[in-house]
Design an enzyme around this catalytic site. Structure first.
Site, short mmCIF file in Angstrom:
data_model
loop_
_atom_site.label_atom_id
_atom_site.label_comp_id
_atom_site.label_asym_id
_atom_site.label_seq_id
_atom_site.Cartn_x
_atom_site.Cartn_y
_atom_site.Cartn_z
N ASP A 156 0.82 -1.21 0.00
CA ASP A 156 0.00 0.00 0.00
C ASP A 156 0.86 1.27 0.00
O ASP A 156 0.59 2.20 -0.76
CB ASP A 156 -0.93 -0.02 1.22
CG ASP A 156 -1.90 1.15 1.23
OD1 ASP A 156 -3.04 0.97 0.80
OD2 ASP A 156 -1.51 2.24 1.67
N VAL A 184 -5.46 2.45 0.14
CA VAL A 184 -5.51 1.86 -1.20
C VAL A 184 -5.93 0.40 -1.14
O VAL A 184 -6.71 -0.08 -1.96
CB VAL A 184 -4.15 2.01 -1.90
CG1 VAL A 184 -4.20 1.42 -3.30
CG2 VAL A 184 -3.74 3.48 -1.98
N ASP A 185 -5.44 -0.33 -0.15
CA ASP A 185 -5.87 -1.71 0.03
C ASP A 185 -7.37 -1.78 0.29
O ASP A 185 -8.06 -2.65 -0.26
CB ASP A 185 -5.13 -2.34 1.21
CG ASP A 185 -3.77 -2.90 0.82
OD1 ASP A 185 -3.60 -3.32 -0.34
OD2 ASP A 185 -2.87 -2.92 1.67
N VAL A 186 -7.88 -0.89 1.12
CA VAL A 186 -9.31 -0.90 1.43
C VAL A 186 -10.13 -0.60 0.18
O VAL A 186 -11.13 -1.28 -0.11
CB VAL A 186 -9.62 0.09 2.56
CG1 VAL A 186 -11.13 0.20 2.78
CG2 VAL A 186 -8.93 -0.34 3.86
N GLY A 189 -10.09 -3.57 -2.03
CA GLY A 189 -10.98 -4.60 -1.51
C GLY A 189 -12.43 -4.32 -1.83
O GLY A 189 -13.20 -5.22 -2.19
#
Length: 409
Positions: A156, A184-186, A189
């Site tokens: 991230d 960014v990961d969230v 997802g």
């Protein structure tokens, strides 16, 4: 409950009710860390049977500690793995690989975020699994796509840097800064979750599954929204403005007598009301501040006029006065204060799940999506590593049914 916690009860069910939005769907979850597990947790919250397939060492985040919960488990892991079952599959062994293939071949959905090429090496790639299971929805999450960026590690922080987010985050006089969570990961997802739901809808129409590809860099670039569109339209990249907004003023942080607050004035009516609440209604008639465009052009003068006024009273008093005038304003809360604030609004922001067998209890943020007819169900705490090995070994999932449409393809 009095503390705003929704409880799963003393004897929570490990299976979702048949009325759940995604009840009856099985997910073979090969993902680790954050983006993939976030997506699969959302699927699990709405009833899917998510089987988390882990190496003997477990998801990396099991070791990301401190902090830990009351049971000594990583809170990072716990944040994105409730409602799942864990099975250990050592893909380097014949037995582990056979179990993993069986789970993938009998699933409705496979989610993976290995480096491109890894799933192919184990015969778990889309083509191999779809040959047995044509109705499969196969979701791959990468950092930078499956082509030229395949070898780049998808962390991230790295994506925030190369994706431009750090260049617009932080003080104009300071260094570029990351966001305080792996945002960014969230976002990725959530995109994976949305893509999977789209593919399931398409499967209803065609009888055949789809491939869903999402990547961290693409997710970030799309999420830059107005900053991206201004760059593409003008050819000029925006810079860092701290807590100010490039197109709206005043829309930033101020210091009151005791603590910080934010004021988010979005139009000229709100600014006139803001000036009235400050006891300086003439500010709204000042040619420098009469319109949003002029306020943006004279943002330094505007801030110099506002700072001493706001510094004269406590932040909570300003928030109350401005809210009464329908001017968006709020305290700069820490995370604990933010949950408490959400509770005062009746949002019921925390869920508690428990495992009667072990006595483990986990408190997590509630699912933010609310369906009146098929709400999310928070059933079980994040699983211990391999907690469901024995049960899954005894299960023999029925192969996904082929349809006439499948056979015709």
């Amino acid at each position: 409950m009095a503390d705003g916690t929704r409880s799963a009860g003393s004897t929570p069910s490990t299976t979702a009710p048949s009325t759940s939005a995604l009840g009856g769907l099985r997910v073979a979850d090969f993902s680790r860390v954050l983006a993939g597990p976030y997506a699969t947790m959302m699927l699990a919250d709405f009833g899917a049977d998510v089987i988390k397939i882990e190496s003997p060492d477990g998801d990396d985040t099991r070791g990301w500690r401190p902090p830990v919960d009351d049971a000594g488990e990583s809170t990072y892991f716990g944040a994105v793995n409730r409602n799942k079952r864990s099975v250990v599959c050592d893909l380097g062994t014949e037995g582990g690989l056979a179990t993993a293939r069986r789970l993938a071949e009998t699933a409705d959905i496979v989610v993976e975020n290995f480096r491109p090429g890894v799933m192919e090496r184990f015969g778990l790639d889309e083509a191999a699994v779809r040959a047995v299971n044509p109705r499969l929805v196969y979701c791959s999450i990468t950092g930078f796509g499956r082509d030229a960026g395949a070898a780049l590690p998808g962390y991230d922080l790295l994506v925030q840097a190369v994706g431009g987010l750090m260049s617009i985050t932080g003080s104009p006089d300071g260094e570029p800064s990351k966001v305080g969570v792996a945002l960014v990961d969230v976002l990725t997802g959530l995109n994976a979750f949305s893509g999977i739901l789209l593919a399931l809808r398409q499967r209803e129409a065609t009888g055949r599954g789809s491939r869903v590809d999402v990547d961290l860099l693409g997710s970030l670039l799309a999420a830059l929204t107005n900053q991206a569109s201004s760059t593409l339209a003008t050819g000029r990249s925006p810079g860092r403005l701290g807590n100010a907004h490039p197109s709206i003023a005043p829309y930033e942080l101020f210091r009151a007598a005791d603590r910080d607050l934010v004021v988010a004035v979005g139009n000229d009516r709100q600014f006139a009301a803001f000036a009235k609440a400050l006891g300086r209604p003439e500010l709204a008639a000042d040619v420098r501040f009469a319109t949003n465009e002029s306020r943006v052009a004279h943002r330094t003068d505007l801030r110099e006029a506002l700072e001493p006024l706001l510094a004269g009273s406590p932040a909570a008093e300003w928030v109350a006065a401005l809210t009464a005038e329908r001017v968006p304003a709020g305290l700069v809360n820490d995370v604990a204060e933010a949950f408490a604030f959400a509770q005062t609004l009746g949002l019921d922001p925390v869920v508690t799940t428990g495992d009667p067998a072990s006595g483990r209890v986990s408190r997590q943020p509630a699912t933010p999506i609310h369906l009146d007819t098929a709400p999310a169900v928070h059933r079980t705490p994040p699983p211990l590593l391999g907690a469901h090995d024995a049960r899954l070994a005894d299960e023999t999932p029925e192969p996904r049914e082929r349809t006439d449409r499948d056979d015709a393809r």
